[in-house]
Write a protein that holds these residues in place. Structure first.
Motif, PDB file in Angstrom:
ATOM      1  N   VAL A  62       3.825  -9.584   4.653  1.00  0.00           N
ATOM      2  CA  VAL A  62       3.792  -8.373   5.630  1.00  0.00           C
ATOM      3  C   VAL A  62       3.649  -7.178   4.724  1.00  0.00           C
ATOM      4  O   VAL A  62       4.445  -6.928   3.881  1.00  0.00           O
ATOM      5  N   THR A  63       2.744  -6.269   4.864  1.00  0.00           N
ATOM      6  CA  THR A  63       2.571  -5.082   4.031  1.00  0.00           C
ATOM      7  C   THR A  63       2.853  -3.902   5.024  1.00  0.00           C
ATOM      8  O   THR A  63       2.373  -3.399   6.011  1.00  0.00           O
ATOM      9  N   PHE A  64       3.591  -2.970   4.326  1.00  0.00           N
ATOM     10  CA  PHE A  64       3.935  -1.652   5.075  1.00  0.00           C
ATOM     11  C   PHE A  64       3.293  -0.475   4.154  1.00  0.00           C
ATOM     12  O   PHE A  64       3.723  -0.589   2.985  1.00  0.00           O
ATOM     13  N   ARG A  72       7.301   7.847   8.215  1.00  0.00           N
ATOM     14  CA  ARG A  72       7.735   6.138   8.672  1.00  0.00           C
ATOM     15  C   ARG A  72       6.828   5.302   7.819  1.00  0.00           C
ATOM     16  O   ARG A  72       5.789   5.639   7.465  1.00  0.00           O
ATOM     17  N   TYR A  73       7.210   4.036   7.736  1.00  0.00           N
ATOM     18  CA  TYR A  73       6.445   2.939   7.122  1.00  0.00           C
ATOM     19  C   TYR A  73       5.598   2.236   8.489  1.00  0.00           C
ATOM     20  O   TYR A  73       6.256   2.267   9.409  1.00  0.00           O
ATOM     21  N   ILE A  74       4.445   2.092   8.074  1.00  0.00           N
ATOM     22  CA  ILE A  74       3.472   1.498   9.377  1.00  0.00           C
ATOM     23  C   ILE A  74       2.879  -0.076   8.757  1.00  0.00           C
ATOM     24  O   ILE A  74       2.401   0.045   7.537  1.00  0.00           O
ATOM     25  N   ALA A  75       3.015  -0.955   9.619  1.00  0.00           N
ATOM     26  CA  ALA A  75       2.661  -2.016   9.250  1.00  0.00           C
ATOM     27  C   ALA A  75       1.268  -2.272   9.128  1.00  0.00           C
ATOM     28  O   ALA A  75       0.383  -1.503  10.064  1.00  0.00           O
ATOM     29  N   GLN A  76       0.421  -2.875   8.077  1.00  0.00           N
ATOM     30  CA  GLN A  76      -0.886  -2.975   7.869  1.00  0.00           C
ATOM     31  C   GLN A  76      -1.475  -4.379   8.413  1.00  0.00           C
ATOM     32  O   GLN A  76      -0.765  -5.208   8.194  1.00  0.00           O
ATOM     33  N   LYS A  77      -2.590  -4.547   8.769  1.00  0.00           N
ATOM     34  CA  LYS A  77      -3.102  -5.510   9.173  1.00  0.00           C
ATOM     35  C   LYS A  77      -3.738  -6.450   8.052  1.00  0.00           C
ATOM     36  O   LYS A  77      -4.527  -5.895   7.230  1.00  0.00           O
TER      37      LYS A  77
END
Length: 77
Positions: A62-64, A72-77
């Motif tokens: 999982v990459t943020f 804030r950190y946001i999850a990447q697809k």
């Protein structure tokens, strides 16, 4: 979901670990290209979590990426 929630889910139950926390800030160092242009990259921060899927046969990541505007950190697809 907050980064603390993800950390608790992935690390707290032994499913995964924080693999990487990377920050780069090269505002004064540019990349020169052959056509004579220079590009100055923006500041970036990334978190990577690695964990096994529920059956344990695949490694998942999982990459943020940090959004400096929203702070804030946001999850990447």
């Amino acid at each position: 979901m907050t980064i603390a929630d993800v950390d608790r889910i992935l690390s707290g139950k032994g499913l995964g670990v924080l693999t990487l926390h990377h920050t780069e800030y090269y505002s004064t160092i540019g990349e020169a290209y052959a056509e004579g242009t220079v590009v100055y990259r923006e500041k970036q921060a990334t978190l990577l979590y690695s964990y096994r899927n529920p059956t344990g046969d695949e490694l998942m990541i999982v990459t943020f990426k940090y959004d400096f505007d929203q702070k804030r950190y946001i999850a990447q697809k």
